[in-house]
Every structure is written in structure tokens, then in C-alpha cells.
Design a protein around this motif. Structure first.
Motif, short mmCIF file in Angstrom:
data_model
loop_
_atom_site.label_atom_id
_atom_site.label_comp_id
_atom_site.label_asym_id
_atom_site.label_seq_id
_atom_site.Cartn_x
_atom_site.Cartn_y
_atom_site.Cartn_z
N GLY A 64 0.80 -1.21 0.00
CA GLY A 64 0.00 0.00 0.00
C GLY A 64 0.84 1.26 0.00
N THR A 65 0.17 2.37 0.23
CA THR A 65 0.83 3.67 0.27
C THR A 65 0.46 4.38 1.57
N ALA A 66 1.30 5.31 1.97
CA ALA A 66 1.02 6.05 3.20
C ALA A 66 -0.27 6.85 3.07
N LEU A 67 -1.00 6.95 4.18
CA LEU A 67 -2.25 7.71 4.21
C LEU A 67 -2.01 9.14 3.75
N GLY A 68 -0.82 9.65 3.98
CA GLY A 68 -0.46 10.99 3.55
C GLY A 68 0.85 11.40 4.19
N GLU A 72 1.57 18.11 3.30
CA GLU A 72 1.11 17.87 1.94
C GLU A 72 -0.36 17.46 1.98
N PRO A 73 -1.14 17.86 0.95
CA PRO A 73 -2.54 17.40 0.89
C PRO A 73 -2.58 15.88 0.75
N THR A 74 -3.53 15.25 1.39
CA THR A 74 -3.68 13.81 1.27
C THR A 74 -4.77 13.49 0.25
N THR A 75 -4.51 12.47 -0.57
CA THR A 75 -5.50 12.04 -1.55
C THR A 75 -6.33 10.87 -1.04
N ALA A 76 -6.08 10.43 0.19
CA ALA A 76 -6.81 9.30 0.75
C ALA A 76 -8.29 9.65 0.87
N TRP A 81 -9.73 6.99 5.66
CA TRP A 81 -9.59 7.59 6.98
C TRP A 81 -10.45 6.87 8.01
N ALA A 82 -11.65 6.49 7.61
CA ALA A 82 -12.51 5.74 8.53
C ALA A 82 -11.92 4.38 8.85
N ALA A 83 -11.31 3.74 7.85
CA ALA A 83 -10.66 2.45 8.08
C ALA A 83 -9.50 2.61 9.06
N ALA A 84 -8.76 3.71 8.93
CA ALA A 84 -7.68 3.98 9.88
C ALA A 84 -8.23 4.15 11.29
N GLY A 85 -9.37 4.85 11.40
CA GLY A 85 -9.98 5.02 12.72
C GLY A 85 -10.39 3.70 13.33
N ALA A 86 -10.97 2.80 12.52
CA ALA A 86 -11.39 1.49 13.04
C ALA A 86 -10.19 0.66 13.48
N ASP A 163 -4.49 0.52 1.27
CA ASP A 163 -4.65 0.08 -0.11
C ASP A 163 -6.12 -0.26 -0.32
N ASP A 164 -6.73 0.35 -1.33
CA ASP A 164 -8.15 0.10 -1.61
C ASP A 164 -9.00 0.34 -0.37
N ASP A 165 -8.71 1.45 0.31
CA ASP A 165 -9.48 1.89 1.49
C ASP A 165 -9.40 0.93 2.67
N GLU A 166 -8.35 0.13 2.72
CA GLU A 166 -8.11 -0.76 3.85
C GLU A 166 -6.71 -0.51 4.40
N VAL A 167 -6.56 -0.60 5.71
CA VAL A 167 -5.25 -0.43 6.33
C VAL A 167 -4.42 -1.69 6.10
#
Length: 252
Positions: A64-68, A72-76, A81-86, A163-167
Motif C-alpha cells: 500500500g501507500t502512506a495515508l499521507g 502535503e494534501p492527502t488524496t486518501a 480515513w474511517a478504516a484507519a480510525g477502526a 490500499d483500496d481503502d483498507e489499512v
């Protein structure tokens, strides 16, 4: 042959990348031990430890890639972001290690450190006195009793991979230990305030999340970080970084 990339280097430690392997060089063996222990016990995706030969720890790159990145502006997406919170909530709900993390010092010691840094910033004309005073007032809200949980302790936005909205992985666990859950949430959203709502939505609203305390941690972390960053060759005045965070609090 893969090139050697210097990811970060300062007087305390250095991280190199060779292909899909990261080599962390740290003279503080206790810090490396704590990092390996935390990764082994954390119930979230962490890097695979390949080998250890003090003072070097070799770990595999996470997909995957870093959340941001700070500044720098994040493209996530909001879903990422919600997946990161969970994922962070899963960590915080797990049994915590016995050692205190970066977010777990005694309140009196943390307040004394903060006052010392504020005095240094003003005395040495690093930052304007009104900027320091206002952010010290805001930071006070973070200096309250909290229930210790398993915290990452240095949950910068660049340390969470998706990656694909999953941590897919969380890296750099050397500061992990018992601490304040809101410190982790504040660290991840430092300089990215507009994504706080998405992060909290994923974390869950069934627990008490005081947004003013998170904002207080933004001020507190930034005030404590400016001198360290300067002394280790980093620029806290870069756009979107710590000094800009402090300035944004003036109109809050």
C-alpha cells in the motif's frame, strides 16, 4: 542491485531502505526491543521482522501507500480515513503493554516539559510570544487524567499505510506503550484537521471523544516538537507543518 535510500537520519537513529527491506539503525537497544515487542502484540497489521543484529533491525515493507504526509494534501478517501480510525480503535481496545509510551508520562512532568519548551521558544525568539501563549492555553485541555490504553505513540500520517481503502500496515512502533487514546488520534490528524470527522466516524462514537482535547494535543505536540525538529535538522516552519498548526490555532 537495489539502491540504498535514506528514509530518515538524525543523531538518535537512521532508517534505510534497500528494495523491500527497511534497515533501522538505533544505538538504543531498549527502544528496538520495545518496538519489536509492540509489533508482536499489536492486533493490527504491522511489518514483518526479518532479522535483528544490534544495532540493526530489518523489517519488510508493508503493501500500500502512506495515508499521507505532514505538510502535503492527502488524496486518501474518507473511507480510508474511517478504516484507519477502526484499526486504531482495535489497537486501543487491546491489552496494553506494561511500559508507558510517549503519550503516557505523568501529568506534572508533561506540564513542566511543556512550560520549559514554551519558555525556550520565546526566550530564543523562535516563535512570537503571543503564538506560544495562546497555544499553551489551548494545550492545557490535554493535561487531564486519562485511562491508559495501548497507544502507538508516534502515529504520524506517514506511518499508516492503506490500499483500496483498507489499512495494510502501521510502521514505527518505538514509542508504543500505555498512553492517551486521544493523543494517537491527534497525531494522525496533525495538519489534516478536515479529516478528523472521518477518522472519528471509523473509530466509533460509542466512546467519549472530546474534540477539544484532540485540538489541545495538536498544540501541545507542536510546541514540544519545534526545538527537537530544529536540533535534528528538520524544518517545523515548512508549509503545513508544526508552526503552521500553531498559527491555525490563533483563530480557533
Amino acid at each position: 542491485m537495489d539502491e540504498v535510500e535514506v528514509v530518515v537520519a538524525h543523531s538518535e537513529r537512521a532508517t534505510l531502505r534497500v528494495g523491500n527491506v527497511f534497515l533501522k539503525v538505533d544505538a538504543d537497544q531498549a527502544r528496538i526491543d520495545a518496538e519489536v515487542e509492540a509489533m508482536a502484540s499489536a492486533p493490527v497489521p504491522t511489518p514483518e521482522v526479518l532479522w535483528r543484529k544490534p544495532p540493526v533491525l530489518a523489517i519488510a515493507a508493508v503493501p500500500g501507500t502512506a495515508l499521507g504526509r505532514l505538510g502535503e494534501p492527502t488524496t486518501a478517501s474518507p473511507a480510508a480515513w474511517a478504516a484507519a480510525g477502526a484499526t486504531i480503535r482495535t489497537l486501543h481496545d487491546a491489552p496494553s503493554p506494561p511500559r508507558p509510551g510517549r503519550a503516557g508520562p505523568r501529568l506534572d512532568a508533561l506540564a513542566a516539559e511543556l512550560d520549559g519548551e514554551c519558555a525556550w521558544l520565546v526566550t530564543n525568539d523562535v516563535l512570537p510570544a503571543d503564538l506560544v501563549t495562546r497555544n499553551r492555553e489551548i494545550a492545557q485541555a490535554a493535561l487531564r487524567p486519562w485511562t491508559p490504553v495501548f497507544t502507538h505513540g508516534d502515529l504520524q500520517i506517514a506511518h499508516v499505510f492503506v490500499d483500496d481503502d483498507e489499512v495494510t500496515g502501521i510502521i514505527d512502533w518505538s514509542e508504543a506503550g500505555q498512553g492517551d487514546a486521544l493523543y494517537d488520534l491527534a497525531t494522525l490528524t496533525l495538519g489534516h484537521e478536515k479529516h478528523l470527522g472521518d477518522l472519528v466516524a471509523g473509530y466509533g462514537t460509542d466512546v467519549d471523544i472530546d474534540l477539544d482535547v484532540i485540538r489541545a494535543w495538536w498544540s501541545l505536540r507542536s510546541l514540544l516538537g519545534v526545538r527537537w525538529l530544529i536540533e535534528h535538522g528538520f524544518d517545523p516552519t515548512a508549509p503545513g507543518c508544526e508552526v503552521d498548526v500553531l498559527r491555525s490555532r490563533m483563530s480557533a
